[in-house]
Structures are given as structure tokens and as C-alpha cells.
Scaffold this motif. Structure first.
Motif, PDB file in Angstrom:
ATOM      1  N   ILE A  42       0.709  -1.235   0.118  1.00 27.56           N
ATOM      2  CA  ILE A  42      -0.009   0.053  -0.038  1.00 27.56           C
ATOM      3  C   ILE A  42       0.989   1.250   0.033  1.00 27.56           C
ATOM      4  O   ILE A  42       0.530   1.924  -0.555  1.00 27.56           O
ATOM      5  CB  ILE A  42      -1.016  -0.095   1.326  1.00 27.56           C
ATOM      6  CG1 ILE A  42      -1.909  -1.141   1.027  1.00 27.56           C
ATOM      7  CG2 ILE A  42      -1.548   1.458   1.404  1.00 27.56           C
ATOM      8  CD1 ILE A  42      -2.967  -1.161   2.101  1.00 27.56           C
ATOM      9  N   MET A  43       1.998   1.271   0.724  1.00 27.24           N
ATOM     10  CA  MET A  43       2.782   2.520   0.973  1.00 27.24           C
ATOM     11  C   MET A  43       3.243   2.925  -0.291  1.00 27.24           C
ATOM     12  O   MET A  43       3.562   3.834  -0.890  1.00 27.24           O
ATOM     13  CB  MET A  43       3.788   2.186   1.925  1.00 27.24           C
ATOM     14  CG  MET A  43       4.678   3.341   2.289  1.00 27.24           C
ATOM     15  SD  MET A  43       5.659   2.868   3.680  1.00 27.24           S
ATOM     16  CE  MET A  43       6.764   4.679   3.951  1.00 27.24           C
ATOM     17  N   LEU A  44       3.849   1.626  -0.974  1.00 28.93           N
ATOM     18  CA  LEU A  44       4.520   1.829  -2.357  1.00 28.93           C
ATOM     19  C   LEU A  44       3.650   2.430  -3.226  1.00 28.93           C
ATOM     20  O   LEU A  44       3.804   3.528  -4.237  1.00 28.93           O
ATOM     21  CB  LEU A  44       5.239   0.664  -2.895  1.00 28.93           C
ATOM     22  CG  LEU A  44       5.815   0.615  -4.131  1.00 28.93           C
ATOM     23  CD1 LEU A  44       6.998   1.629  -4.251  1.00 28.93           C
ATOM     24  CD2 LEU A  44       6.155  -0.756  -4.617  1.00 28.93           C
ATOM     25  N   LYS A  45       2.397   1.756  -3.398  1.00 28.47           N
ATOM     26  CA  LYS A  45       1.287   2.576  -4.177  1.00 28.47           C
ATOM     27  C   LYS A  45       0.924   3.981  -4.130  1.00 28.47           C
ATOM     28  O   LYS A  45       1.038   4.772  -5.123  1.00 28.47           O
ATOM     29  CB  LYS A  45       0.179   1.459  -4.105  1.00 28.47           C
ATOM     30  CG  LYS A  45       0.171   0.197  -4.742  1.00 28.47           C
ATOM     31  CD  LYS A  45      -1.057  -0.733  -4.216  1.00 28.47           C
ATOM     32  CE  LYS A  45      -0.787  -2.101  -4.730  1.00 28.47           C
ATOM     33  NZ  LYS A  45      -2.099  -2.866  -4.438  1.00 28.47           N
ATOM     34  N   VAL A  46       0.884   4.270  -2.933  1.00 33.53           N
ATOM     35  CA  VAL A  46       0.593   5.614  -2.540  1.00 33.53           C
ATOM     36  C   VAL A  46       1.876   6.504  -2.824  1.00 33.53           C
ATOM     37  O   VAL A  46       1.472   7.789  -3.387  1.00 33.53           O
ATOM     38  CB  VAL A  46       0.161   5.898  -0.992  1.00 33.53           C
ATOM     39  CG1 VAL A  46       0.220   7.363  -0.454  1.00 33.53           C
ATOM     40  CG2 VAL A  46      -0.993   5.089  -0.672  1.00 33.53           C
ATOM     41  N   LEU A 167       1.312   2.618 -15.389  1.00 32.84           N
ATOM     42  CA  LEU A 167       1.658   1.252 -15.809  1.00 32.84           C
ATOM     43  C   LEU A 167       2.085   0.364 -14.722  1.00 32.84           C
ATOM     44  O   LEU A 167       1.856  -0.876 -14.476  1.00 32.84           O
ATOM     45  CB  LEU A 167       2.456   1.268 -16.940  1.00 32.84           C
ATOM     46  CG  LEU A 167       1.958   1.953 -18.306  1.00 32.84           C
ATOM     47  CD1 LEU A 167       3.018   1.747 -19.481  1.00 32.84           C
ATOM     48  CD2 LEU A 167       0.608   1.427 -18.692  1.00 32.84           C
ATOM     49  N   VAL A 168       3.269   0.823 -14.042  1.00 36.42           N
ATOM     50  CA  VAL A 168       3.345  -0.110 -12.936  1.00 36.42           C
ATOM     51  C   VAL A 168       2.471  -0.103 -11.631  1.00 36.42           C
ATOM     52  O   VAL A 168       2.337  -1.093 -11.008  1.00 36.42           O
ATOM     53  CB  VAL A 168       4.868   0.637 -12.120  1.00 36.42           C
ATOM     54  CG1 VAL A 168       5.166   0.031 -11.055  1.00 36.42           C
ATOM     55  CG2 VAL A 168       5.878   0.670 -13.126  1.00 36.42           C
ATOM     56  N   ALA A 174      -2.890  -5.267  -9.980  1.00 37.77           N
ATOM     57  CA  ALA A 174      -3.525  -6.704 -10.518  1.00 37.77           C
ATOM     58  C   ALA A 174      -2.827  -7.660  -9.800  1.00 37.77           C
ATOM     59  O   ALA A 174      -3.524  -8.797  -9.598  1.00 37.77           O
ATOM     60  CB  ALA A 174      -3.115  -6.829 -11.941  1.00 37.77           C
ATOM     61  N   TRP A 175      -1.660  -7.635  -9.200  1.00 38.49           N
ATOM     62  CA  TRP A 175      -0.931  -8.627  -8.585  1.00 38.49           C
ATOM     63  C   TRP A 175      -1.305  -8.508  -6.847  1.00 38.49           C
ATOM     64  O   TRP A 175      -1.384  -9.458  -6.639  1.00 38.49           O
ATOM     65  CB  TRP A 175       0.650  -8.271  -8.772  1.00 38.49           C
ATOM     66  CG  TRP A 175       1.326  -9.276  -8.005  1.00 38.49           C
ATOM     67  CD1 TRP A 175       1.526 -10.614  -7.894  1.00 38.49           C
ATOM     68  CD2 TRP A 175       2.329  -8.969  -6.785  1.00 38.49           C
ATOM     69  NE1 TRP A 175       2.292 -11.130  -7.038  1.00 38.49           N
ATOM     70  CE2 TRP A 175       3.176 -10.167  -6.547  1.00 38.49           C
ATOM     71  CE3 TRP A 175       3.003  -7.872  -6.568  1.00 38.49           C
ATOM     72  CZ2 TRP A 175       3.988 -10.126  -5.331  1.00 38.49           C
ATOM     73  CZ3 TRP A 175       4.111  -7.851  -5.817  1.00 38.49           C
ATOM     74  CH2 TRP A 175       4.615  -8.850  -5.053  1.00 38.49           C
ATOM     75  N   ARG A 176      -1.241  -7.472  -6.358  1.00 36.43           N
ATOM     76  CA  ARG A 176      -1.824  -7.282  -4.937  1.00 36.43           C
ATOM     77  C   ARG A 176      -2.921  -6.142  -4.915  1.00 36.43           C
ATOM     78  O   ARG A 176      -2.573  -5.083  -4.359  1.00 36.43           O
ATOM     79  CB  ARG A 176      -0.289  -6.989  -4.132  1.00 36.43           C
ATOM     80  CG  ARG A 176       0.814  -8.064  -4.200  1.00 36.43           C
ATOM     81  CD  ARG A 176       0.210  -9.296  -3.608  1.00 36.43           C
ATOM     82  NE  ARG A 176       0.181  -8.777  -2.066  1.00 36.43           N
ATOM     83  CZ  ARG A 176       0.970  -9.007  -1.182  1.00 36.43           C
ATOM     84  NH1 ARG A 176       2.233  -9.388  -1.582  1.00 36.43           N
ATOM     85  NH2 ARG A 176       0.836  -8.903   0.030  1.00 36.43           N
ATOM     86  N   PRO A 177      -4.154  -6.561  -4.922  1.00 35.28           N
ATOM     87  CA  PRO A 177      -5.222  -5.806  -4.698  1.00 35.28           C
ATOM     88  C   PRO A 177      -5.170  -5.027  -3.351  1.00 35.28           C
ATOM     89  O   PRO A 177      -4.795  -5.569  -2.491  1.00 35.28           O
ATOM     90  CB  PRO A 177      -6.516  -6.614  -4.810  1.00 35.28           C
ATOM     91  CG  PRO A 177      -5.946  -7.616  -5.515  1.00 35.28           C
ATOM     92  CD  PRO A 177      -4.723  -7.982  -5.273  1.00 35.28           C
ATOM     93  N   TRP A 178      -5.495  -3.680  -3.252  1.00 37.29           N
ATOM     94  CA  TRP A 178      -5.165  -3.013  -1.990  1.00 37.29           C
ATOM     95  C   TRP A 178      -5.936  -3.321  -0.969  1.00 37.29           C
ATOM     96  O   TRP A 178      -5.656  -3.509   0.427  1.00 37.29           O
ATOM     97  CB  TRP A 178      -5.387  -1.482  -2.280  1.00 37.29           C
ATOM     98  CG  TRP A 178      -6.659  -1.049  -2.450  1.00 37.29           C
ATOM     99  CD1 TRP A 178      -7.464  -1.072  -3.766  1.00 37.29           C
ATOM    100  CD2 TRP A 178      -7.713  -0.886  -1.618  1.00 37.29           C
ATOM    101  NE1 TRP A 178      -8.813  -0.484  -3.740  1.00 37.29           N
ATOM    102  CE2 TRP A 178      -9.194  -0.577  -2.373  1.00 37.29           C
ATOM    103  CE3 TRP A 178      -7.818  -0.573  -0.175  1.00 37.29           C
ATOM    104  CZ2 TRP A 178     -10.305  -0.067  -1.719  1.00 37.29           C
ATOM    105  CZ3 TRP A 178      -8.923  -0.218   0.369  1.00 37.29           C
ATOM    106  CH2 TRP A 178     -10.237   0.016  -0.286  1.00 37.29           C
TER     107      TRP A 178
END
Length: 206
Positions: A42-46, A167-168, A174-178
Motif C-alpha cells: 500500500i505504501m509503495l502504491k501511494v 503502468l507499474v 493486479a498482482w496485489r489488490p489494495w
């Protein structure tokens, strides 16, 4: 820009940032430690979302001439060693400089020690900085802007970088839904999502 406008702008941006930080739950120690252990993203996505958004905004402002770039010199030794120290501190404390105050506001009492430690570290660095700047840590490789390496305008490079990050992010989601990473208690504690052991029996209250 007047001082009053700058203060009001800073307050509004702080409120928006704090709201987004709280809603994303990135300030939660479980989310932060989980990211350091590569079991919660989650942290990386944010953070990647913030970088992509900032790149788009800066590309627009720079493209229309509202802001000028002021890149800092690349200091690889200092960045690598400082990043490792910062990362170790984040993993141990379950907090980073941007989340400590949010943790205090949410009632995490141990965040007070993190805040005091951060202030102490800042003061210690201010005294050590003159000596560090004369060591190999102060060596600079000059100012570096990747768009210049490709011979394209900054706004074009920034928008392309934002698209790449998007894109990342799509691939990560898709790999790890939040929702899977958030945990039942909305604190990033994946252990709370695991079913109870079949060998454990509930004891009825007397």
C-alpha cells in the motif's frame, strides 16, 4: 507571491495531504513495516501515485512557464548511505518523518519517541554537516536531469515518466489488490486476515 497567500496555500495543501494520508492508512505502523518487509504494498502504491501526480503538475507548470527547475546536485554516496540509515529507522520505528505527526494524532504514544528522535537527529546533523560536507559524502556529480540525457523538453520527460509509473501501479494492483493488503482492522496487519486455527476451541463464558 505574498506571505499571506503562501501561508494559506501551505495550510490548504497540508490539510489535503493529511486527509489523503489518513484515508490511505499509510501512517499505520503495520502498513509501514509491512512495506519494509515486502509483504504489504500500500505504501509503495501511494508514494508512486504521489510521484506521478507531482510529475504531471510540475510538467504543466514548467511547460507553461509558471515555474523554473532548480535541480540539486547528485550526491550518490550521501544518498545511498543516508537512504539505508533512513530505511533502517523506518523499519524499526514503524514510522517515517511524514507520518509521525499523523500517528501522534491517531493516538500512537510511541510516535512521540520517534518525533523526539527525529528532532535530535536533525540537530545532530546540523552540527555534523560542515565536517560531512568535506568528506566523500559531500562529493557531487553535478546536476542531473534525465530529460536532458534524452534531449527532450522537461515536460515531455515528466509526462512520460508519469505514464510509466501508472503502468507499474496497474500491474501492482493486479498482482496485489489494495483490499487484500489492508487487513481486517484496516491497519495493514495481514495476520488479522488469517483464519483461526482449527485446533483452537472457543471457551464459553461462565
Amino acid at each position: 507571491m505574498s506571505l499571506t497567500f503562501a501561508i494559506v496555500t501551505g495550510i490548504v495543501m497540508g490539510i489535503v495531504f493529511g486527509f489523503a494520508l489518513e484515508k490511505s492508512r499509510v501512517f499505520e505502523p503495520g502498513v509501514i513495516v509491512g512495506q519494509m518487509q515486502m509483504r504489504n504494498f500500500i505504501m509503495l502504491k501511494v508514494f508512486l501515485t504521489a510521484v506521478a501526480t507531482g510529475a504531471v503538475v510540475l510538467a504543466v507548470l514548467n511547460g507553461f512557464g509558471y515555474v523554473k527547475l532548480a535541480p540539486k546536485a547528485a550526491m550518490y554516496y550521501a544518498d545511498i548511505i543516508g537512504g539505508l540509515i533512513l530505511g533502517a529507522g523506518i523499519a524499526l520505528a514503524g514510522a517515517c518523518p511524514g507520518t509521525t505527526l499523523a500517528q501522534i494524532g491517531a493516538g500512537y504514544r510511541d510516535a512521540l519517541f520517534t518525533l523526539v528522535g527525529g528532532l535530535f537527529g536533525a540537530v545532530a546533523y546540523s552540527y555534523a554537516e560542515p565536517a560531512l560536507s568535506k568528506s566523500f559524502l559531500g562529493q557531487s556529480s553535478g546536476k542531473l536531469i534525465f530529460s536532458q540525457l534524452f534531449g527532450i523538453p522537461y515536460w515531455a520527460g515528466a509526462l512520460g515518466f508519469a505514464v510509466l509509473i501508472a503502468l507499474v501501479l496497474v500491474a501492482l494492483e493486479a498482482w496485489r489488490p489494495w483490499r487484500d493488503d489492508m487487513g481486517n482492522d484496516v491497519d495493514g496487519d495481514l495476520a488479522s486476515t488469517q483464519p483461526a486455527s482449527p485446533h483452537i476451541r472457543a471457551v464459553p463464558a461462565e
